[in-house]
Design a protein around this motif. Structure first.
Motif, PDB file in Angstrom:
ATOM      1  N   ASP B  30      -9.278  26.339 -12.982  1.00  0.00           N
ATOM      2  CA  ASP B  30      -8.502  25.724 -14.055  1.00  0.00           C
ATOM      3  C   ASP B  30      -7.129  25.258 -13.576  1.00  0.00           C
ATOM      4  O   ASP B  30      -6.635  24.217 -13.985  1.00  0.00           O
ATOM      5  N   GLN B  50      -2.161  24.032 -15.564  1.00  0.00           N
ATOM      6  CA  GLN B  50      -2.990  25.194 -15.893  1.00  0.00           C
ATOM      7  C   GLN B  50      -4.262  24.786 -16.620  1.00  0.00           C
ATOM      8  O   GLN B  50      -5.193  25.593 -16.734  1.00  0.00           O
ATOM      9  N   ILE B  51      -4.303  23.523 -17.077  1.00  0.00           N
ATOM     10  CA  ILE B  51      -5.465  23.061 -17.815  1.00  0.00           C
ATOM     11  C   ILE B  51      -5.464  21.542 -17.810  1.00  0.00           C
ATOM     12  O   ILE B  51      -4.410  20.917 -17.617  1.00  0.00           O
ATOM     13  N   LYS B  71     -10.636  18.029 -14.470  1.00  0.00           N
ATOM     14  CA  LYS B  71     -10.438  19.390 -13.975  1.00  0.00           C
ATOM     15  C   LYS B  71     -10.411  19.422 -12.451  1.00  0.00           C
ATOM     16  O   LYS B  71      -9.689  20.204 -11.847  1.00  0.00           O
TER      17      LYS B  71
END
Lengths: 113, 113
Positions: B30, B50-51, B71
């Motif tokens: 992630d 983080q995402i 991602k």
């Protein structure tokens, strides 16, 4: 500010001797520490980690010691080999300002044959 | 094999030009990070994500930009606003936000000519 640092910028050891690389950290809230090895021109590679609920952790020829009282971390390499020559970084995971890893300045290890 | 790939390995840029460094990972991580490393120095955090579709500035974000549309990918653009862009750039990824180690790419060495 919060920081992770190293006592010695360079360390020279004789092949076969044990090496000890030291690191001081200042973020008392950190609960996870990692040692990385970086060879010239390459990215850092994970060596070993330790969580704050432990004092010692052993891997293959490497041992990490954590002293939370004095905020000190060390990496011990047994029977140092020429292939161990590299820069070693300690790092800590912190959630301050978002989950991230803070690296120290690094110690260069020279192994003399 | 799973891993994190940076490209190109070497990059030359003329002053005043923007340049984009690629970072791709197939580890299903992630979190992704960009660090800058100057000769004989440690790693300094530029940006992290983080995402997907979210990212935060690190300690030295000025003159850099990132995107996180997928991602697997976290490209870094070094803009003309970065006054001293010559450095070694390292991309890393980590699984989730827990206490796990970061996996690094092999780095891109950027030189301004």
């Amino acid at each position: 500010g919060e920081s992770v640092g190293l006592h010695l910028p360079t360390l020279s050891v004789q092949e076969g001797d044990n090496s000890i690389i030291n690191c001081a950290y200042s973020n008392s809230a950190s609960d996870y520490f990692i040692w990385y090895k970086q060879e010239s021109g390459k990215g850092p590679q994970f060596i070993i980690d330790i969580r704050s609920n432990m004092d010692k952790r052993q891997g293959q020829r490497v041992t990490v010691l954590l002293n939370k009282t004095v905020k000190h971390l060390s990496l011990q390499i047994a029977a140092t080999q020429p292939g161990d020559s590299a820069v070693y970084f300690c790092a800590e995971n912190t959630i301050t300002g978002g989950f991230k890893t803070i690296f120290g300045a690094g110690t260069r290890l020279f192994v003399k044959a | 094999d799973g891993g994190i790939t940076q490209s190109p390995k070497y990059l030359f840029r003329k002053e005043g030009q923007n340049v984009t460094l690629s970072c791709e990972q197939n580890l299903n991580h992630d979190a992704m990070y960009w660090y800058r490393q100057d000769p004989g120095q440690g790693l300094r955090l530029i940006y992290y994500s983080q995402i997907v579709n979210d990212f935060q500035k690190g300690d030295i974000a000025e003159g850099y930009s990132v995107s996180r549309e997928k991602k697997e990918s976290f490209p870094l653009t070094v803009t003309s606003a970065q006054k001293n862009p010559t450095a070694f750039y390292l991309c890393a990824s980590r699984k989730g936000q827990g206490n796990t180690e970061a996996f690094f790419g092999q780095g891109t060495r950027l030189t301004v000519v």
